[in-house]
Each structure stands twice: as structure tokens, then as C-alpha cells.
Design an enzyme around this catalytic site. Structure first.
Site, PDB file in Angstrom:
ATOM      1  N   HIS A 112       0.796  -1.231   0.000  1.00  0.00           N
ATOM      2  CA  HIS A 112       0.000   0.000   0.000  1.00  0.00           C
ATOM      3  C   HIS A 112       0.831   1.285   0.000  1.00  0.00           C
ATOM      4  CE1 HIS A 112      -3.479  -2.400   0.126  1.00  0.00           C
ATOM      5  NE2 HIS A 112      -3.655  -2.509   1.428  1.00  0.00           N
ATOM      6  N   HIS A 187      -9.828   2.073   0.721  1.00  0.00           N
ATOM      7  CA  HIS A 187      -9.698   0.930   1.639  1.00  0.00           C
ATOM      8  C   HIS A 187     -10.709   0.968   2.785  1.00  0.00           C
ATOM      9  CE1 HIS A 187      -7.823  -2.468   3.529  1.00  0.00           C
ATOM     10  NE2 HIS A 187      -6.719  -2.391   2.818  1.00  0.00           N
ATOM     11  N   GLU A 322     -11.726  -3.516  -2.722  1.00  0.00           N
ATOM     12  CA  GLU A 322     -10.709  -2.593  -3.203  1.00  0.00           C
ATOM     13  C   GLU A 322     -10.535  -2.753  -4.722  1.00  0.00           C
ATOM     14  OE1 GLU A 322      -7.133  -3.018  -0.533  1.00  0.00           O
ATOM     15  OE2 GLU A 322      -8.511  -4.446   0.408  1.00  0.00           O
TER      16      GLU A 322
END
Length: 358
Positions: A112, A187, A322
Site C-alpha cells: 500500500h 480501503h 478494493e
């Protein structure tokens, strides 16, 4: 902002970061029963209040009560993710013969965006727009060349738009002055029951995908795209999470549940997934133009994080949808390309639409 309409947006002070930056909160509301709260720290969604079948308004996304908790280590609750959502193997990739080294913040891998990804930045408010049918909040972040190891000065904007039909659009846009990779996503963890003490295993989920991306022991793609046929990963027909997640499959053991990318059917902006909570009647539909979607069942939530009701978030308290490109795509040339060149424009849209069904 003074237009009288069925949809409105309001600004308030939310807090100050440990390094002295002001964080604001924006509430986007319509008369259809939706209230969305977004803070400029990480562009995070801190609440989506929506009615159940009896008209009861409740928040359906996992969140914290204060900025201090968001600044601490947490599983990216409600955050915008960048530059690269999901994992990059061993924190390395090559572009045009140049190897780039990233932080290893998830075992041996990059996750991420690294140690300080877009989820930890204070985003700038570019524009607020209000009309009779929608309100929008446009946020921007300027990521400098080699920030977290990624090449190119990257200008990113994300526009949240709440429409009168109870849909929340997320429009991602970006440009770079040097060849780079990009994979932005949102997210939020959803629990449509509105009660975070309840697990999401009773949610019925549907995903329009014939294949998924299997992973190795470190959750990095093997490079294969595997059929969902006759596996717990087949959500082409709606089914309860608890039925699928307790199935016998090696990939479920690796992820501790679902933490995989589905290869979405079709192309262009289309409906790709739904979640339904029968008891409350709430339904969330996901629409996107992306090739993949990471469906995550909160397997690593460990019972240590405070919930707003003075309890704690347990394992599988929330579901993530996501929308994105596949994990580790820079190291898999057979996957859809995540490269962004100078002069090109990155643009992708995802929508979360809410309604009630018995």
C-alpha cells in the site's frame, strides 16, 4: 455552497496531526438517507450513515473516534491508498532498465505504498461543489520524485461525489513527469449490519469474476489466473461469506480467509460486486472500470483496535472491496499494465451504491 438543495456539504475542524498540520472533516449529505464523512488526513472515509429497511440510520464503515488513532498503526481504515495499492514483491520493480527499491513494510514485501503512503498524508482541498443532484469534494496530493522509492513527481486528485440516488463516486486522476507505476484504491471496511460487534460472515456477497489471482505464502501472486469454478472463490452467485470462508482450500489457509484479487469480468465501467445484509436489508453495489478487485475479509484485525461503541474490532469485523489492478503487476508483464508515462493521464472511477432490499 449556499445553494438550497437536496444534497449539501459542510466543513468542520477535525484535529491537528502530531507534526502540526490541520485536518478538516467534510460531511456530504442527501435526502435519500446517506451521510458520508471524509477527513483530509489520508482522504479517509470516517462514516457512511445509511438507513436500514426500517429507516434506522447507522454507520456502515469501520472507523475511529479521533485523529490520534488514525495516526497510529492501523489497517488503513477508510483510507486512500497509493502510490501502489496492494503488494509489490520484495519491495522492488524495474522500469526501463532501472531497478527501484521500496520499503519492505509487509514481511519481505511492499504494501500500500510503503511506510508513509497516501493514507498518512494530509490532502489539500482543491474544490467543493454543490448542486441540486450531487455534492463533491476534490482532494489532491503532490508526491515528489522518489517519495517512498517511486519515480516521478506525481500529482494525484481524488474526487468524492455523493449523488441524490445514494451512490458515492470515487474518481481518481493523476499525472507524472517521469515514467512510474500507479495503482490507487479506497480501503474502507464495510459492515452493513451497522453493528460492529457483529461479524461480516452473515453478509451475502456476489462478485462477477470467473477467475482470481492465487498467491504464495507471502500473499504475492504466483502469476497464474485460476478459475473460481468448484472453489470457495466462486461468488458468481450470491452466497454468505461464512459458507465460502470455511471451505477447504489451500488459498484460504494462506490468507487466513479471503485476501485475494478477483479478475473482474467485462471491461469499462460496470457493476462488479454486491454485498447484502439480510437482517438490516442493506445492499451495497460496487461499480468500476478496473480489471481487478481485492476482496478482503478483515482476517488480520486482531481485537486490539478501539471501536466507537467502546468495544474493540474483532477479526472479520469488516469487508473490503478494493477496486484496482492486480497485485505486484510491475513484476508480472502478463498482467494489465500499471505504468504511467509522462504526458499520460491516469483516470479511473469506482462507485459504491446503497439501497435496501427487504
Amino acid at each position: 455552497m449556499n445553494i438550497k438543495s437536496a444534497v449539501k456539504i459542510e466543513k468542520s475542524f477535525y484535529g491537528t496531526t502530531i507534526d502540526g498540520k490541520q485536518v478538516d472533516q467534510f460531511s456530504l449529505k442527501n435526502e435519500g438517507g446517506i451521510e458520508v464523512y471524509i477527513i483530509t488526513f489520508g482522504g479517509r472515509i470516517t462514516a457512511i450513515n445509511t438507513a436500514d429497511k426500517n429507516g434506522k440510520l447507522e454507520n456502515v464503515v469501520l472507523a475511529f473516534n479521533n485523529l490520534e488513532q488514525y495516526e497510529k498503526k492501523n489497517p488503513f481504515f477508510g483510507a486512500l491508498i497509493g502510490r501502489y495499492g496492494n503488494r509489490i514483491a520484495k519491495g522492488t520493480f524495474s522500469l526501463k532498465g532501472i531497478e527501484y527499491i521500496l520499503a519492505k513494510n509487509n514481511g519481505e514485501n511492499n504494501l500500500h505504498g510503503g511506510l508513509k503512503g497516501f493514507d498518512k498524508m494530509v490532502w489539500k482541498v482543491e474544490n467543493v461543489e454543490e448542486s441540486t443532484s450531487f455534492v463533491s469534494l476534490k482532494l489532491s496530493y503532490y508526491s515528489e520524485d522518489m517519495e517512498e522509492g517511486f519515480p516521478g513527481n506525481l500529482k494525484t486528485t481524488v474526487t468524492y461525489t455523493l449523488n441524490s440516488n445514494n451512490s458515492l463516486d470515487v474518481l481518481y486522476e493523476a499525472s507524472t513527469d517521469k515514467t512510474t507505476v500507479i495503482n490507487l484504491t479506497q480501503h474502507s471496511y464495510f459492515n452493513l449490519s451497522g453493528n460492529f460487534a457483529q461479524l461480516i460472515e452473515d453478509h451475502e456477497v456476489e462478485i462477477d469474476a470467473d477467475k482470481f489471482v492465487p498467491v504464495d505464502a507471502s500473499l504475492i501472486p504466483t502469476g497464474e489466473l485460476t478459475s473460481v469454478e468448484n472453489t470457495p472463490f466462486d461468488f458468481r452467485t450470491s452466497k454468505a461469506v461464512e459458507i465460502a470462508i470455511n471451505g477447504e482450500h489451500e488459498q484460504l489457509k494462506i490468507g487466513g480467509g479471503f485476501d485475494h484479487c478477483w479478475v473482474l469480468n467485462g471491461k469499462g465501467y460496470r457493476s462488479v460486486a454486491k454485498a447484502h445484509h439480510k437482517e438490516s436489508g442493506r445492499v451495497m453495489e460496487v461499480l468500476t472500470d478496473q480489471p481487478g478487485m481485492q476482496f478482503y475479509t478483515g482476517n488480520f484485525i486482531d481485537g486490539t483496535l478501539p471501536a466507537p461503541n467502546n468495544g474493540v474490532y474483532a477479526k472479520r469485523s469488516g469487508l473490503c472491496f478494493e477496486t484496482q489492478h492486480f497485485p505486484d503487476s510491475p513484476n508480472h508483464p502478463q498482467f494489465p499494465d500499471t505504468t504511467l508515462e509522462q504526458g499520460e493521464k491516469y483516470a479511473t472511477k469506482t462507485t459504491f451504491k446503497f439501497y435496501v432490499n427487504g
